[in-house]
Scaffold this active site. Structure first.
Site, mmCIF file in Angstrom:
data_model
loop_
_atom_site.group_PDB
_atom_site.id
_atom_site.type_symbol
_atom_site.label_atom_id
_atom_site.label_comp_id
_atom_site.label_asym_id
_atom_site.label_seq_id
_atom_site.Cartn_x
_atom_site.Cartn_y
_atom_site.Cartn_z
ATOM 1 C CG HIS A 1 -12.662 24.114 5.967
ATOM 2 N ND1 HIS A 1 -12.187 23.810 4.720
ATOM 3 C CD2 HIS A 1 -13.276 25.317 5.849
ATOM 4 C CE1 HIS A 1 -12.497 24.790 3.879
ATOM 5 N NE2 HIS A 1 -13.159 25.710 4.544
ATOM 6 C CG HIS B 1 -7.011 22.687 18.072
ATOM 7 N ND1 HIS B 1 -6.649 23.005 16.767
ATOM 8 C CD2 HIS B 1 -6.003 21.926 18.562
ATOM 9 C CE1 HIS B 1 -5.482 22.458 16.490
ATOM 10 N NE2 HIS B 1 -5.075 21.800 17.565
ATOM 11 C CB THR C 1 -7.779 27.204 9.630
ATOM 12 O OG1 THR C 1 -8.310 28.046 10.654
ATOM 13 C CG2 THR C 1 -7.890 25.743 10.033
#
Length: 314
Positions: free
Chosen positions: A85, A137, A220
């Site tokens: 991901h 992030h 997410t």
């Protein structure tokens, strides 16, 4: 530590890695709520990411955060991983974030990236509707919590520092600590060891007092609404070639997969602020009547040139 490892499984892998995706209708961000109830936009209101615009309130008490250990070289090794991901850098112990209006001290556990494709931008947050090429992030967990469940049940259990990434022509030598290892984690499940480096070398260190603050969620699954967001105004700059390593050379499939799928556009769509207050730090400039609109990214300008002067809205 055990709780750190468990936290990374929940936050980064988010249950079965096959349970969500970004580019298939059956599991893209608009359908995450079917498998992860907290991701449903009608059941929960404080989703992330959001658009950052001039409708925010300056708070002079929001001064620079204290980033403990960010200037130092930590011991041991860090681990870079392609989890299917994103590309995730697990940093272990030794760094912490506090101050700047945060309700406590937060231990830094990992950082990861969101990006677009070869011809599209891919930051998660937007600024006046404009999307940057990438976003990084840095994820931090509140130190008072004994376990992951407690942190995710706390509306301020996590503190995430968001940094936009824009492009220039010269390589960012400090970013090279990560980009030079990307070929080793091109495929899902691959990992590589990285020698620790000062985390501050990645960041816009002279502009760390300029940021925006709001209460939101993981971007997410499981989309827990447990995040105090700090999104910085001044971006990190990397080169075209460093950007291309993400948009063209990272794959969401294993190396031996019959069909190799590029990992692209791994960002969640924008959500409404739903009455939330977005605060601007003391030194932030994106306020009504105080700043011009943010500059267009260099990536957008390149598209204008390469497409014969036809400007595309990305």
């Amino acid at each position: 530590m055990i709780w750190t490892a468990a936290f990374l499984v929940v936050l980064v892998s988010c249950a079965d890695p096959e349970d969500y995706c970004y580019d298939e209708p059956s599991c893209d961000p608009y359908s995450w709520g079917e498998s992860f109830p907290l991701c449903h936009p009608l059941l929960e209101l404080h989703h992330s990411p959001i658009n950052l615009d001039h409708h925010m309130i300056r708070n002079d008490s929001l001064q620079p955060l204290h980033l403990e250990g960010f200037e130092e070289v930590q011991t041991g090794h860090w681990t870079l991983e392609n989890d299917g991901h994103s590309v995730v850098l697990r940093v272990g112990s030794g760094m912490a974030v506090s101050g700047g209006g945060l309700p406590g001290t937060y231990h830094t556990v990992q950082l990861h990236f969101h990006w677009g494709g070869p011809a599209s931008n891919g930051s998660e947050h937007t600024v006046d509707g404009h999307r940057y090429p990438m976003e990084m992030h840095i994820v931090n967990m509140k130190s008072i919590h004994p376990n992951v469940s407690a942190a995710l049940d706390d509306p301020t259990g996590l503190a995430v520092l968001g940094f936009f990434i824009d492009v220039v022509y010269a390589d960012n030598l400090h970013f090279g600590h990560i980009s030079q290892k990307l070929s080793s984690v091109a495929h899902k499940g691959q990992t590589a060891k990285i020698k620790p480096f000062p985390m501050m070398s990645l960041l816009p260190k002279h502009n760390m007092s300029q940021y925006y603050r709001y209460q939101g969620s993981l971007t997410t699954p499981p989309c827990s609404q447990a995040v105090v967001w700090t999104v910085y105004e001044v971006p990190i700059y990397i080169s075209w070639s460093q950007l291309a390593q993400f948009t063209s050379q990272i794959f969401s499939t294993e190396e031996d997969a019959e069909q190799v799928t590029p990992l692209q556009n791994n960002f969640r769509h924008i959500h409404p602020s739903s009455g939330r207050t977005v605060l601007a730090s003391r030194d932030a400039t994106l306020l009504t009547g105080t700043a011009a609109p943010p500059p267009r990214s260099a990536l957008r300008l390149l598209h204008v040139v390469t497409l014969g002067g036809i400007a595309l809205r990305l």
